[in-house]
Design a protein around this motif. Structure first.
Motif, PDB file in Angstrom:
ATOM      1  N   LYS A   1       7.555   7.092  -5.485  1.00  0.00           N
ATOM      2  CA  LYS A   1       6.750   6.157  -4.437  1.00  0.00           C
ATOM      3  C   LYS A   1       5.693   6.933  -3.882  1.00  0.00           C
ATOM      4  O   LYS A   1       4.799   6.462  -3.373  1.00  0.00           O
ATOM      5  CB  LYS A   1       7.677   5.861  -3.290  1.00  0.00           C
ATOM      6  CG  LYS A   1       8.982   4.682  -3.680  1.00  0.00           C
ATOM      7  CD  LYS A   1       8.144   3.528  -3.958  1.00  0.00           C
ATOM      8  CE  LYS A   1       7.475   2.917  -2.580  1.00  0.00           C
ATOM      9  NZ  LYS A   1       6.886   1.638  -2.950  1.00  0.00           N
ATOM     10  N   LEU A   2       5.785   8.326  -3.961  1.00  0.00           N
ATOM     11  CA  LEU A   2       4.674   9.218  -3.711  1.00  0.00           C
ATOM     12  C   LEU A   2       3.427   9.032  -4.427  1.00  0.00           C
ATOM     13  O   LEU A   2       2.455   9.048  -4.058  1.00  0.00           O
ATOM     14  CB  LEU A   2       5.184  10.591  -3.324  1.00  0.00           C
ATOM     15  CG  LEU A   2       3.968  11.661  -3.049  1.00  0.00           C
ATOM     16  CD1 LEU A   2       3.474  11.372  -1.497  1.00  0.00           C
ATOM     17  CD2 LEU A   2       4.570  13.175  -3.135  1.00  0.00           C
TER      18      LEU A   2
ATOM     19  N   ASP B   1       3.073   6.467  -6.136  1.00  0.00           N
ATOM     20  CA  ASP B   1       2.353   4.983  -6.086  1.00  0.00           C
ATOM     21  C   ASP B   1       1.316   4.929  -5.116  1.00  0.00           C
ATOM     22  O   ASP B   1       0.305   4.228  -5.368  1.00  0.00           O
ATOM     23  CB  ASP B   1       3.689   4.340  -5.506  1.00  0.00           C
ATOM     24  CG  ASP B   1       3.214   3.186  -5.093  1.00  0.00           C
ATOM     25  OD1 ASP B   1       2.423   2.329  -5.578  1.00  0.00           O
ATOM     26  OD2 ASP B   1       4.143   2.293  -4.328  1.00  0.00           O
ATOM     27  N   LYS B   2       1.315   5.844  -4.004  1.00  0.00           N
ATOM     28  CA  LYS B   2       0.617   5.950  -3.009  1.00  0.00           C
ATOM     29  C   LYS B   2      -0.886   6.623  -3.342  1.00  0.00           C
ATOM     30  O   LYS B   2      -1.982   6.389  -2.681  1.00  0.00           O
ATOM     31  CB  LYS B   2       0.993   6.730  -1.630  1.00  0.00           C
ATOM     32  CG  LYS B   2       2.213   6.143  -1.017  1.00  0.00           C
ATOM     33  CD  LYS B   2       1.973   4.735  -0.600  1.00  0.00           C
ATOM     34  CE  LYS B   2       3.312   4.031  -0.017  1.00  0.00           C
ATOM     35  NZ  LYS B   2       3.287   2.734   0.191  1.00  0.00           N
ATOM     36  N   LEU B   3      -0.785   7.618  -4.270  1.00  0.00           N
ATOM     37  CA  LEU B   3      -1.929   8.389  -4.827  1.00  0.00           C
ATOM     38  C   LEU B   3      -2.540   7.751  -5.823  1.00  0.00           C
ATOM     39  O   LEU B   3      -3.718   8.027  -6.029  1.00  0.00           O
ATOM     40  CB  LEU B   3      -1.357   9.861  -5.036  1.00  0.00           C
ATOM     41  CG  LEU B   3      -0.797  10.808  -3.949  1.00  0.00           C
ATOM     42  CD1 LEU B   3      -0.020  11.962  -4.467  1.00  0.00           C
ATOM     43  CD2 LEU B   3      -1.712  10.949  -2.751  1.00  0.00           C
TER      44      LEU B   3
ATOM     45  N   SER C   1      -4.125   4.744  -7.863  1.00  0.00           N
ATOM     46  CA  SER C   1      -4.734   3.450  -7.696  1.00  0.00           C
ATOM     47  C   SER C   1      -4.293   2.169  -8.675  1.00  0.00           C
ATOM     48  O   SER C   1      -3.974   1.063  -8.317  1.00  0.00           O
ATOM     49  CB  SER C   1      -6.172   3.203  -7.424  1.00  0.00           C
ATOM     50  OG  SER C   1      -6.723   3.668  -8.612  1.00  0.00           O
TER      51      SER C   1
ATOM     52  N   LYS D   1       1.508   0.691  -9.126  1.00  0.00           N
ATOM     53  CA  LYS D   1       2.322   0.046  -7.949  1.00  0.00           C
ATOM     54  C   LYS D   1       3.613  -0.328  -8.023  1.00  0.00           C
ATOM     55  O   LYS D   1       4.095  -0.759  -9.236  1.00  0.00           O
ATOM     56  CB  LYS D   1       1.526  -1.334  -7.635  1.00  0.00           C
ATOM     57  CG  LYS D   1       1.838  -2.044  -6.332  1.00  0.00           C
ATOM     58  CD  LYS D   1       1.441  -1.184  -5.194  1.00  0.00           C
ATOM     59  CE  LYS D   1       1.633  -1.989  -3.996  1.00  0.00           C
ATOM     60  NZ  LYS D   1       2.382  -0.938  -3.047  1.00  0.00           N
TER      61      LYS D   1
END
Length: 140
Positions: A76-77, A79-81, A83, A86
């Motif tokens: 999930k981390l 996923d945030k970094l 682009s 997802k």
């Protein structure tokens, strides 16, 4: 060499699950390889600390479950970094973590990476048998 194989297997599992699960989106295999690399780095650093804290809370009784949860959190981390990657929700990240763990276990088993473990078990069994034999000889 093991690290590269683990990265390739992890990336392959991520791409496969992106095709199977509508809540996982990956642009290409190279993106999945980058995600696998970042997840490995974050799990080895941040995840190690987080896993240690969570294992203290569970008294090391649920170490493998904590490992899966930490891996899902690191996904999930990432996923945030990244682009082009997802994951919609925590459950798909947990499913990816479980699938990666199973795939890596199967690959390591197929490669014979657990031979040292079996050798240690055989040595321990032999030492136990020798100890029991010497104790029986002393008792007679």
């Amino acid at each position: 060499m093991n690290f590269i194989i683990n990265l390739l297997v992890t990336a392959g599992v991520i791409v496969l699950l992106a095709y199977l699960m509508p809540s996982v989106h990956v642009k290409s295999f190279w993106t999945a390889l980058w995600v696998a690399f970042l997840t490995a780095i974050f799990t080895a650093t941040i995840g190690w600390i987080l896993g240690g804290v969570l294992n203290l809370v569970t008294f090391f009784l649920l170490e493998s479950i904590v490992g899966l949860i930490v891996t899902a959190l690191m996904l999930k981390l990432v996923d945030k970094l990244v682009s082009n990657f997802k994951v919609d929700g925590f459950l798909p990240a947990l499913i990816i973590a479980i699938a990666v763990a199973i795939a890596l276990a199967l690959v390591n088993w197929a490669r014979g990476d657990n031979r040292d473990d079996y050798a240690r078990l055989d040595t321990a069994k032999l030492q136990t048998e020798q100890l029991l034999a010497s104790n029986n000889a002393l008792l007679k």
